[in-house]
Write an enzyme that holds these catalytic residues in place. Structure first.
Site, PDB file in Angstrom:
ATOM      1  CD  GLU A   1      -2.472  -1.135   2.765  1.00 44.12           C
ATOM      2  OE1 GLU A   1      -3.307  -2.002   2.971  1.00 44.12           O
ATOM      3  OE2 GLU A   1      -2.183  -0.254   3.595  1.00 44.12           O
TER       4      GLU A   1
ATOM      5  CB  CYS B   1       2.593   7.269   3.649  1.00 38.91           C
ATOM      6  SG  CYS B   1       2.930   6.017   4.874  1.00 38.91           S
TER       7      CYS B   1
ATOM      8  CB  CYS C   1       6.364  -5.662   9.222  1.00 42.83           C
ATOM      9  SG  CYS C   1       7.633  -4.968  10.317  1.00 42.83           S
TER      10      CYS C   1
ATOM     11  CB  CYS D   1       4.192  -3.579  16.574  1.00 37.48           C
ATOM     12  SG  CYS D   1       5.905  -3.097  16.302  1.00 37.48           S
TER      13      CYS D   1
ATOM     14  CB  CYS E   1       1.330  -2.850  13.617  1.00 38.40           C
ATOM     15  SG  CYS E   1       1.721  -2.636  11.876  1.00 38.40           S
TER      16      CYS E   1
ATOM     17  CG  ASN F   1      -5.424   4.460  12.177  1.00 35.97           C
ATOM     18  OD1 ASN F   1      -6.440   5.124  11.996  1.00 35.97           O
ATOM     19  ND2 ASN F   1      -4.225   4.932  11.964  1.00 35.97           N
TER      20      ASN F   1
ATOM     21  CB  CYS G   1       0.279   0.985   8.369  1.00 39.23           C
ATOM     22  SG  CYS G   1       1.396  -0.364   8.334  1.00 39.23           S
TER      23      CYS G   1
HETATM   24  N1  SAH Z   1       7.994   0.035  10.798  1.00 40.31           N
HETATM   25  C1  SAH Z   1       8.204   1.409  11.002  1.00 40.31           C
HETATM   26  C2  SAH Z   1       7.485   2.300  10.011  1.00 40.31           C
HETATM   27  C3  SAH Z   1       6.118   1.913   9.561  1.00 40.31           C
HETATM   28  S1  SAH Z   1       4.827   1.988  10.750  1.00 40.31           S
HETATM   29  C4  SAH Z   1       7.813   1.779  12.419  1.00 40.31           C
HETATM   30  O1  SAH Z   1       7.196   0.977  13.099  1.00 40.31           O
HETATM   31  O2  SAH Z   1       8.161   2.874  12.840  1.00 40.31           O
HETATM   32  C5  SAH Z   1       4.553   3.749  10.908  1.00 40.31           C
HETATM   33  C6  SAH Z   1       3.950   4.166  12.234  1.00 40.31           C
HETATM   34  O3  SAH Z   1       2.600   3.700  12.363  1.00 40.31           O
HETATM   35  C7  SAH Z   1       4.712   3.613  13.421  1.00 40.31           C
HETATM   36  O4  SAH Z   1       4.919   4.603  14.394  1.00 40.31           O
HETATM   37  C8  SAH Z   1       3.757   2.547  13.927  1.00 40.31           C
HETATM   38  O5  SAH Z   1       3.988   2.256  15.265  1.00 40.31           O
HETATM   39  C9  SAH Z   1       2.419   3.176  13.664  1.00 40.31           C
HETATM   40  N2  SAH Z   1       1.294   2.248  13.700  1.00 40.31           N
HETATM   41  C10 SAH Z   1       1.264   0.947  13.362  1.00 40.31           C
HETATM   42  N3  SAH Z   1       0.016   0.439  13.557  1.00 40.31           N
HETATM   43  C11 SAH Z   1      -0.747   1.447  14.010  1.00 40.31           C
HETATM   44  C12 SAH Z   1      -2.132   1.550  14.381  1.00 40.31           C
HETATM   45  N4  SAH Z   1      -2.960   0.498  14.338  1.00 40.31           N
HETATM   46  N5  SAH Z   1      -2.581   2.752  14.792  1.00 40.31           N
HETATM   47  C13 SAH Z   1      -1.758   3.825  14.839  1.00 40.31           C
HETATM   48  N6  SAH Z   1      -0.454   3.781  14.510  1.00 40.31           N
HETATM   49  C14 SAH Z   1       0.054   2.605  14.097  1.00 40.31           C
HETATM   50 FE1  SF4 Z   2       6.464  -3.423  11.551  1.00 43.70          FE
HETATM   51 FE2  SF4 Z   2       4.082  -2.427  12.074  1.00 43.70          FE
HETATM   52 FE3  SF4 Z   2       5.876  -2.622  14.031  1.00 43.70          FE
HETATM   53 FE4  SF4 Z   2       6.240  -0.802  12.082  1.00 43.70          FE
HETATM   54  S1  SF4 Z   2       4.570  -0.858  13.568  1.00 43.70           S
HETATM   55  S2  SF4 Z   2       7.742  -2.237  12.933  1.00 43.70           S
HETATM   56  S3  SF4 Z   2       5.333  -1.915  10.334  1.00 43.70           S
HETATM   57  S4  SF4 Z   2       4.949  -4.332  12.931  1.00 43.70           S
END
Ligand code: SAH
Ligand code: SF4
Length: 347
Positions: free
Chosen positions: A90, A103, A110, A114, A117, A287, A330
């Site tokens: 995306e 973006c 990934c 996390c 996410c 989100n 994301c």
């Molecule tokens: N992997 C990298 C960059 C991509 S994610 C990272 O984790 O920094 C970009 C941002 O979106 C990160 O700060 C991540 O923690 C946040 N993010 C991921 N899932 C999310 C969600 N469900 N709601 C809000 N922010 C989220």
């Molecule tokens: Fe990977 Fe999502 Fe964690 Fe960013 S927030 S490092 S995309 S698992």
């Protein structure tokens, strides 16, 4: 094609080598680079100032647009791209009066896992090539409305795909291409310490954002498994090093989750942790994620958290949640598309 890389992933001197190997004069390489990176043209057959014979021998992009959605206010668009091997990624476009920010994703999936996410819960498929990253930008860029900013905040951990991410940055900033200023690029990382330090040594002035989400190791390890490998102290030291080397402010991302990490006590702990650092905290409302137990903090709680930080002298802002109506966060569109297909098969 003699190269395994797709055309958008090649730098001008590499394109020059490619055309030379095809028996064409070297300057054709620069022409191709300009077509791709200045005009966003991904189909060689439409590069009309090249001889037909050469155009026919250049491979065109094999990725396809699966879906393009635009938010009701027209300011946010989302693109779902299917790559040559079927992987789906995306990219999101966000417009303001004077900016057009894209973006981009750097990986299909990934590996960091996390808990909040969607992409992290899906798991890792593969790294993207630089050309696949740049293509996401080019598909939103037009000569009269060029892209002004790029954020590496889509699917994937950019520093886990270090070489291709760096190459993508070199392509995006190249003077013969889009010519983006490094200062208009921001990379977000979950805190891969060795790569953060390596990035600090690259002499490129891109902005660094670090996903923190918790002010102590106990909580952060529960939300972000990567913290067990690189705990907060080491991440902050690497961020400090980045500031020293680049003289750029680092921003910390903190996604607010109701009852998990949004209390006044944790705001105070965070303020204490960051006091005296050249930084900014971006508070992000959660989100929707796959975990039914995680919810966004209320607006009232988010404001209270923000003012606690500010009162302690920490610069903080609540980032607006844009494009909710088009699943702009994301990993969400890919997930929705997958679910839609599964239901279609069942029906
Ligand atoms: N992997 C990298 C960059 C991509 S994610 C990272 O984790 O920094 C970009 C941002 O979106 C990160 O700060 C991540 O923690 C946040 N993010 C991921 N899932 C999310 C969600 N469900 N709601 C809000 N922010 C989220
Ligand atoms: Fe990977 Fe999502 Fe964690 Fe960013 S927030 S490092 S995309 S698992």
């Amino acid at each position: 094609m003699t190269s395994v890389r797709s055309l958008p992933g090649l730098l001008p001197d590499e394109l020059e080598q490619l055309v030379l190997s095809l028996g064409e004069p070297g300057y054709r390489g620069r022409q191709i680079f300009r077509w791709i990176h200045q005009r966003g043209e991904l189909q060689p057959m439409r590069m009309t100032n090249l001889p037909l014979g050469l155009r026919e021998r250049l491979a065109s992009s094999q990725s396809a647009e699966v879906r393009r959605l635009r938010s009701i206010d027209g300011l946010t668009s989302k693109l779902l791209l299917r790559l040559h091997d079927g992987q789906e990624i995306e990219a999101v476009e966000m417009k303001t009066d004077d900016r057009k920010t894209i973006c981009v994703s750097t990986q299909a999936g990934c590996a960091m896992g996390c808990v909040f996410c969607v992409t992290g819960q899906f798991g890792f498929a593969r790294n993207l090539e630089a050309g696949e990253v740049v293509e996401q930008v080019l598909r939103f860029s037009t000569p009269d409305q060029p892209v002004t900013n790029v954020v590496f905040m889509g699917m994937g951990e950019p520093l886990a795909n270090y070489a291709e991410t760096l190459r993508a940055i070199r392509l995006l900033t190249h003077p013969d291409g889009l010519r983006l200023g490094a200062r208009r690029i921001t990379l977000s990382t979950s805190g891969l310490v060795p790569e953060m330090r390596r990035l600090a040594e690259e002499h490129i002035q891109i902005g660094l954002a670090v996903s923190l989400h918790a002010p102590n190791d106990d909580l952060r390890s529960r939300l972000m498994p990567v913290n067990r490998r690189w705990p907060i102290g080491e991440v902050l030291a690497a961020a400090e090093y980045y500031i020293q080397r680049t003289h750029r402010r680092v921003s910390f991302e903190y996604t607010l989750m109701a009852g998990v990490n949004d209390s006044d006590e944790l705001a105070d702990e965070l303020a204490h942790l960051l006091r005296g650092r050249l930084c900014h905290v971006n508070l992000i409302p959660l989100n929707p994620s796959e975990d039914p137990n995680l919810h966004a903090s209320t607006a009232q709680r988010a404001l209270a958290f923000e003012s606690h930080l500010r009162q302690s002298g920490i610069a903080a802002t609540i980032r607006l949640n844009r494009g909710r109506d088009i699943l702009a966060a994301c990993g969400q569109l890919r997930l929705a598309e997958k679910k839609r297909r599964e239901t279609a098969v069942l029906a």
